[in-house]
Design a protein around this motif. Structure first.
Motif, mmCIF file in Angstrom:
data_model
loop_
_atom_site.group_PDB
_atom_site.id
_atom_site.type_symbol
_atom_site.label_atom_id
_atom_site.label_comp_id
_atom_site.label_asym_id
_atom_site.label_seq_id
_atom_site.Cartn_x
_atom_site.Cartn_y
_atom_site.Cartn_z
ATOM 1 N N PRO A 172 55.103 25.497 18.904
ATOM 2 C CA PRO A 172 55.439 26.755 19.530
ATOM 3 C C PRO A 172 56.438 27.582 18.766
ATOM 4 N N ARG B 105 51.116 28.640 22.124
ATOM 5 C CA ARG B 105 51.556 27.391 22.191
ATOM 6 C C ARG B 105 52.652 26.703 22.892
ATOM 7 N N SER B 106 53.585 27.619 23.304
ATOM 8 C CA SER B 106 54.729 27.198 24.214
ATOM 9 C C SER B 106 54.055 27.069 25.770
ATOM 10 N N PHE C 11 59.928 12.757 17.453
ATOM 11 C CA PHE C 11 59.641 13.896 16.978
ATOM 12 C C PHE C 11 59.229 15.027 17.866
ATOM 13 N N THR D 130 60.342 26.673 19.013
ATOM 14 C CA THR D 130 60.937 25.620 18.065
ATOM 15 C C THR D 130 62.003 26.039 17.376
ATOM 16 N N THR E 119 62.158 16.399 19.671
ATOM 17 C CA THR E 119 63.136 17.387 18.964
ATOM 18 C C THR E 119 62.416 18.933 18.638
ATOM 19 N N VAL E 120 61.070 18.697 18.759
ATOM 20 C CA VAL E 120 60.577 20.092 18.337
ATOM 21 C C VAL E 120 59.951 20.884 19.665
ATOM 22 N N TYR E 121 59.819 19.908 20.731
ATOM 23 C CA TYR E 121 59.123 20.714 21.767
ATOM 24 C C TYR E 121 60.360 20.872 22.772
ATOM 25 N N PRO E 122 61.074 21.968 22.887
ATOM 26 C CA PRO E 122 61.991 22.158 23.963
ATOM 27 C C PRO E 122 61.628 21.842 25.540
ATOM 28 N N GLU F 144 46.590 16.308 20.546
ATOM 29 C CA GLU F 144 46.101 16.236 19.407
ATOM 30 C C GLU F 144 46.262 14.807 18.634
ATOM 31 N N GLY G 142 49.539 14.143 11.580
ATOM 32 C CA GLY G 142 50.815 14.603 10.932
ATOM 33 C C GLY G 142 51.495 13.532 10.626
ATOM 34 N N PHE G 143 51.347 12.124 11.262
ATOM 35 C CA PHE G 143 52.156 11.038 11.120
ATOM 36 C C PHE G 143 51.346 10.129 10.158
ATOM 37 N N PHE H 265 48.075 20.044 23.919
ATOM 38 C CA PHE H 265 46.812 19.846 23.653
ATOM 39 C C PHE H 265 46.787 18.240 23.254
ATOM 40 N N ARG I 156 55.195 17.091 28.207
ATOM 41 C CA ARG I 156 55.508 18.504 28.231
ATOM 42 C C ARG I 156 55.357 19.118 29.469
ATOM 43 N N THR J 152 49.488 18.389 14.150
ATOM 44 C CA THR J 152 50.862 17.982 14.812
ATOM 45 C C THR J 152 51.999 18.978 14.316
#
Lengths: 236, 251
Positions: free
Chosen positions: B84, A72-73, A96, B2, A99-102, A79, A83-84, A77, A143, B79
């Motif tokens: 990762p 996943r890193s 979002f 993450t 914040t979560v994907y470096p 998506e 989730g929202f 994809f 990304r 989501t």
């Protein structure tokens, strides 16, 4: 060329029904690959297996890594933002991701937003199908990863939006990254494809370079794809 | 990958908003009830405190359910599942975000009790009269009550997750008839568990005061640890099921 994706003997069943079996597939870095097949052929399932969202048998290595959590890193994809809540604004969704994907590139996202003419102050519920698809594409391409999986990015959207999305794919795909685009409408994406992978009969039925198709069979990608279903061309 | 901090931030943001709406709703209901009481029979001693407590019980139940829904959504949404990170971090952060928000909600409720008690001219102190236990025992009792309560909340959430994840996993590979049978068995098991846990819970809460007053702190600690051990076993099972079998809802 290094392999960005190596799939070995992949299989997947849902409720005892075989969806995919004996899938072997290797993709090199830096390519744009069309994942073609009719509705229900298993294109989305194959992408979900690569991301680890679906659980199958066999081995999937992304950039040499066989663990789903590590895939996943390397993979981005498209998506569907389930989730929202419907009241979430596009800029909140971007926050979002930031914040979560470096590997999320905020500046690149802003460029994509401008290019695709997205209003980030809108709520998800207020987006048309085409606009939502553009938001998903912008988030996915923002990304910085090795493998992009775009699942039917053109379904149900107008031709102008399609052209913009195709342009954004060409413009923002990193040179060393591979992009897999699944679709059953071939004509519009055919010119940008380096390779095609056809999913048929629950497996990878054909995997060819676009130029090889034109030289070997003397026909375009669309004609070749259709001929596979009509049975006039046998794959090797 | 993450980080825990980043994941916690995005997971708790929506839950924080929900808890705040619930607090506002709870507060509005207390005010409305008091205005209604003022306009009809007038406000008696203790009315403000007991009205606050009564609406608070409903609010606590709602907070528990709403946070459980938020927790469960994470397991089947791309989501979150595409992030990762490993399933262990995803699961534990998800649970922690809900727990911290529940504690936040609980603290606000305690503040509301204290304000109601002050407005009600220290009604509760007069109601109970001279306490038969020392301040130290009272503090230990409250702390024991809160920790036991939180342990039960964790246990309930891990149980809900276990059922949800087992159903989700079996739905992927069993045929429809078997799925319905498994779901039916699971529902029966869950109802049985809920009844038993509720009975156990009431028994434990009734005993907290007596255990503290009678110097039975060790027994209380054993009970808390027992609840947390069961929750930990369920959490391990949940992570395993999540990792091996639970798929997201397809596009």
């Amino acid at each position: 060329m290094t392999n960005v994706l190596a799939i070995d003997q992949l299989g997947y069943k849902h409720n005892f029904k075989t969806i995919l079996h004996d899938v072997d597939l290797t993709l090199e870095a830096g390519k744009i690959v069309g994942l073609l097949g009719e509705n229900g052929a298993g294109k989305t399932t194959l992408m979900r297996l690569i991301t680890g969202s679906a659980k199958g048998t066999g081995t999937i290595a992304v950039c040499g890594d066989t663990q789903a959590a590590h895939h996943r890193s390397h993979v981005s994809f498209t998506e569907q933002l389930r989730g929202f809540t419907a009241n979430t604004r596009v800029d909140r969704v971007a926050d979002f991701y930031r914040t979560v994907y470096p590997d999320f590139d905020g500046a690149r996202f802003e460029e994509l937003v401008t290019f695709l003419q997205i209003d980030t102050s809108l709520k998800l519920a207020a987006l048309s199908k085409g606009m939502k698809e553009k938001v998903i594409i912008a988030l996915t391409l923002a990304r910085q990863v090795n493998l992009y999986l775009l699942d039917e990015p053109f379904s149900g959207i107008d031709s102008m939006s399609r052209k913009r999305i195709i342009s954004s794919i060409i413009k923002w795909k990193p040179d060393d990254a591979t992009m897999v685009i699944s679709d059953h409408y071939v004509s519009e994406i055919a010119p940008i494809l380096d390779e095609i992978v056809v999913v048929k009969d629950q497996t990878v039925y054909a995997h060819k370079e676009s130029d090889a198709v034109r030289e070997e069979f003397g026909m375009g990608i669309e004609a070749y794809y259709e001929s596979l279903y009509e049975g006039s061309v046998q794959h090797d | 990958m993450t980080s825990f901090g980043a994941l916690f931030k995005v997971m708790s943001r929506g839950r924080f908003r929900i808890m705040n709406w619930l607090i506002v709703g709870d507060f509005a209901l207390v005010i409305a009830t008091m205005m209604w009481a003022f306009a009809t029979d007038g406000i008696q001693a203790g009315d403000i405190f007991w009205t606050t407590v009564a609406w608070s019980i409903l609010a606590f139940i709602l907070a528990f359910i709403l946070l459980a829904i938020q927790t469960e959504r994470v397991y089947t949404r791309d989501t979150y599942r595409l992030l990762p990170l490993g399933e262990t971090k995803l699961y534990l952060t998800d649970l922690a975000a809900s727990l911290i928000m529940f504690i936040y909600f609980g603290v606000i409720q305690l503040v509301m009790y204290a304000v109601a008690e002050a407005i009600d001219n220290r009604y509760l102190m007069k109601f109970f009269g001279e306490p038969s236990i020392t301040t130290g025992q009272a503090i230990k009792g409250v702390v024991g009550f809160v920790i036991l309560g939180l342990a039960f909340v964790i246990l309930c959430w891990t149980t809900v997750s276990l059922v949800h994840l087992v159903i989700s996993a079996t739905n992927n590979f069993l045929p429809n008839t078997s799925r319905r049978l498994i779901n039916f068995i699971l529902y029966v098991v869950v109802i049985f568990l809920v009844v038993r846990i509720t009975a156990f819970l009431f028994h434990e809460f009734n005993n907290v005061g007596q255990l503290i007053a009678g110097g039975g702190t060790t027994q209380l600690l054993i009970n808390i640890v027992g609840v947390l051990v069961v929750a930990a076993v369920e959490a391990i099972l949940n992570i395993l099921i999540l990792k091996k079998w639970v798929e997201t809802i397809p596009n």
